[in-house]
Design a protein around this motif. Structure first.
Motif, short mmCIF file in Angstrom:
data_model
loop_
_atom_site.label_atom_id
_atom_site.label_comp_id
_atom_site.label_asym_id
_atom_site.label_seq_id
_atom_site.Cartn_x
_atom_site.Cartn_y
_atom_site.Cartn_z
N THR A 288 28.80 -30.72 -5.60
CA THR A 288 28.64 -29.29 -5.35
C THR A 288 27.25 -28.82 -5.75
OG1 THR A 288 31.01 -28.98 -5.74
CG2 THR A 288 29.63 -27.02 -5.85
N GLU A 289 26.71 -29.40 -6.82
CA GLU A 289 25.38 -29.02 -7.28
C GLU A 289 24.33 -29.37 -6.22
OE1 GLU A 289 28.17 -29.13 -10.43
OE2 GLU A 289 27.59 -30.78 -9.09
N GLU A 290 24.46 -30.57 -5.62
CA GLU A 290 23.50 -30.95 -4.59
C GLU A 290 23.68 -30.09 -3.34
OE1 GLU A 290 21.89 -34.92 -2.19
OE2 GLU A 290 23.81 -35.01 -3.27
N LEU A 291 24.92 -29.77 -3.00
CA LEU A 291 25.19 -28.90 -1.86
C LEU A 291 24.48 -27.56 -2.03
CD1 LEU A 291 27.10 -28.98 0.74
CD2 LEU A 291 28.67 -27.60 -0.63
N THR A 292 24.58 -27.00 -3.23
CA THR A 292 23.96 -25.70 -3.51
C THR A 292 22.44 -25.80 -3.54
OG1 THR A 292 25.92 -25.07 -4.79
CG2 THR A 292 23.92 -23.77 -5.13
N ASP A 293 21.92 -26.86 -4.15
CA ASP A 293 20.47 -27.04 -4.22
C ASP A 293 19.87 -27.17 -2.83
OD1 ASP A 293 17.90 -27.72 -5.66
OD2 ASP A 293 18.21 -29.60 -4.55
N LEU A 294 20.49 -27.96 -1.96
CA LEU A 294 19.98 -28.11 -0.60
C LEU A 294 20.04 -26.78 0.16
CD1 LEU A 294 21.54 -31.55 0.41
CD2 LEU A 294 19.10 -31.04 0.10
N ALA A 295 21.11 -26.02 -0.05
CA ALA A 295 21.21 -24.71 0.59
C ALA A 295 20.04 -23.81 0.18
CB ALA A 295 22.54 -24.05 0.24
N ARG A 297 17.07 -24.73 -0.83
CA ARG A 297 15.82 -25.23 -0.27
C ARG A 297 15.70 -24.91 1.22
NH1 ARG A 297 15.99 -31.36 -1.92
NH2 ARG A 297 13.97 -31.41 -0.83
N PHE A 298 16.78 -25.06 1.95
CA PHE A 298 16.74 -24.73 3.37
C PHE A 298 16.49 -23.23 3.58
CE2 PHE A 298 18.64 -28.89 4.46
CZ PHE A 298 17.88 -29.19 5.58
N HIS A 299 17.17 -22.41 2.80
CA HIS A 299 17.00 -20.97 2.98
C HIS A 299 15.56 -20.55 2.71
CE1 HIS A 299 17.34 -16.63 2.11
NE2 HIS A 299 18.29 -16.68 3.03
N GLU A 300 14.96 -21.10 1.68
CA GLU A 300 13.58 -20.73 1.33
C GLU A 300 12.63 -21.07 2.47
OE1 GLU A 300 10.34 -21.43 -2.29
OE2 GLU A 300 12.09 -22.74 -2.11
N LEU A 301 12.75 -22.27 3.03
CA LEU A 301 11.84 -22.69 4.10
C LEU A 301 12.09 -21.92 5.39
CD1 LEU A 301 11.80 -26.56 3.60
CD2 LEU A 301 9.94 -24.98 3.16
N LEU A 302 13.34 -21.68 5.73
CA LEU A 302 13.64 -21.00 6.98
C LEU A 302 13.30 -19.52 6.92
CD1 LEU A 302 17.03 -22.77 7.82
CD2 LEU A 302 14.83 -23.08 8.99
N ARG A 303 13.48 -18.89 5.79
CA ARG A 303 13.09 -17.48 5.66
C ARG A 303 11.57 -17.33 5.71
NH1 ARG A 303 16.67 -15.24 7.65
NH2 ARG A 303 18.41 -14.24 6.63
N LYS A 304 10.86 -18.24 5.06
CA LYS A 304 9.39 -18.20 5.11
C LYS A 304 8.90 -18.36 6.54
CE LYS A 304 8.16 -19.85 0.48
NZ LYS A 304 7.58 -20.98 -0.29
#
Length: 305
Positions: A288-295, A297-304
């Motif tokens: 679950t920790e990796e699932l949340t961490d990847l989420a 990271r993806f959100h940061e790059l896609l929003r930028k």
């Protein structure tokens, strides 16, 4: 603006209620736009049909929560996120009961449901459920007819080739009127024609960007030929990446690659006409920790982007 969605925890390691509610609350706070569930009935030991994208059926699919039950749980766990199906295999279900279930989710979520329907890929599932594999396209057409009729608020009397509904009062209606948005998955000519003629958009998959643009253009042309506004249709594209630490070959992306590689693909898809992306991380995260961490990271790059 690109809308960003995630696959909801639903299968494999991620089926605990605390995991589902905690992840939903976290990604809502991060700023994601939507959570989506899938639909699996079984994993055949000797499948007759190849898994889309190649390789074996993911082992995690052996434990798979019911999509409508999961959506109902997510409706309680969230306040803002859109909740969708990507995709619900509509021919598996009685359309009358499907109308009741989906209207209930729309009511419980206060009008946040997006419906993605597909035909599925496994004839083994059809056989186990007791639904004919042949004629599933015609079955989808009549399911859409029944849903529109039942949700119209008119007396629910219906006669079709596959189903008959006697005159009855059915007043469990969705909050969204005349119905929640309906997206259809697939990219056969018959499916694209159906989308352009009567759906609210395409529940797409991660094709090469030029091919994505071509499919979107086809759907728009079909919509216009049917007297519909092509700008009113949405495209939501799903990707189920295996995230790697090292860069993957270009032809492996977005199915395999770093967070940056997959995010760059999704931004390019948006530039080609995709309105919303859906990243399901359950086939790559091991906790679950990796699932949340990847989420994150993806959100940061896609929003930028």
């Amino acid at each position: 603006m690109l809308r960003i969605g995630l696959g909801a925890p639903q299968y494999g390691l991620f089926t605990g209620p605390a995991t589902i509610s905690g992840f939903a609350a976290t990604v809502e706070a991060i700023g994601f736009d939507s959570l989506w569930v899938g639909d699996r009935a079984l994993v055949p030991t000797r499948p007759r049909d190849p898994y889309p994208g190649g390789g074996p059926v993911p082992e995690g699919f052996r434990t798979f929560l019911d999509p409508v039950a999961t959506l109902s749980f997510l409706a309680h766990a969230t306040r803002r996120l859109r909740l969708g199906t990507s995709t619900l295999n509509a021919p598996f279900y009685s359309p009358l009961l499907l109308a009741r279930s989906l209207a209930s989710v729309d009511i419980l979520s206060e009008g946040r449901l997006d419906i993605g329907f597909g035909l599925g890929w496994s004839s083994d599932e059809y056989e186990a459920i007791g639904v004919p594999w042949r004629g599933r396209g015609a079955r989808m057409e009549e399911i859409l007819d029944v849903l529109e009729h039942v949700w119209s608020g008119s007396p629910a009397e219906y006669r079709g080739a596959l189903w008959t509904i006697p005159g009855a009062h059915l007043e469990t209606l969705p909050v969204q009127r005349p119905r929640p948005p309906v997206l259809l998955g697939g990219f056969t000519p018959a499916t694209l024609e159906r989308i352009g003629r009567r759906a609210d958009g395409w529940a797409g998959v991660a094709l090469p960007v030029p091919q994505l643009a071509h499919v979107i253009g086809q759907i728009r042309q079909i919509a216009e030929a049917n007297g519909r506004d092509p700008d009113a249709l949405r495209t939501v594209v799903r990707v189920n990446p295996v995230v790697t630490a090292e860069a993957a070959p270009g032809d492996a992306v977005p199915h395999r690659g770093t967070v940056v590689q997959v995010a760059d693909y999704l931004l390019a898809a948006h530039a080609a006409g995709v309105d919303e992306v859906l990243v399901d991380l359950q086939q790559t995260a091991r906790s679950t920790e990796e699932l949340t961490d990847l989420a994150h990271r993806f959100h940061e790059l896609l929003r930028k982007g």
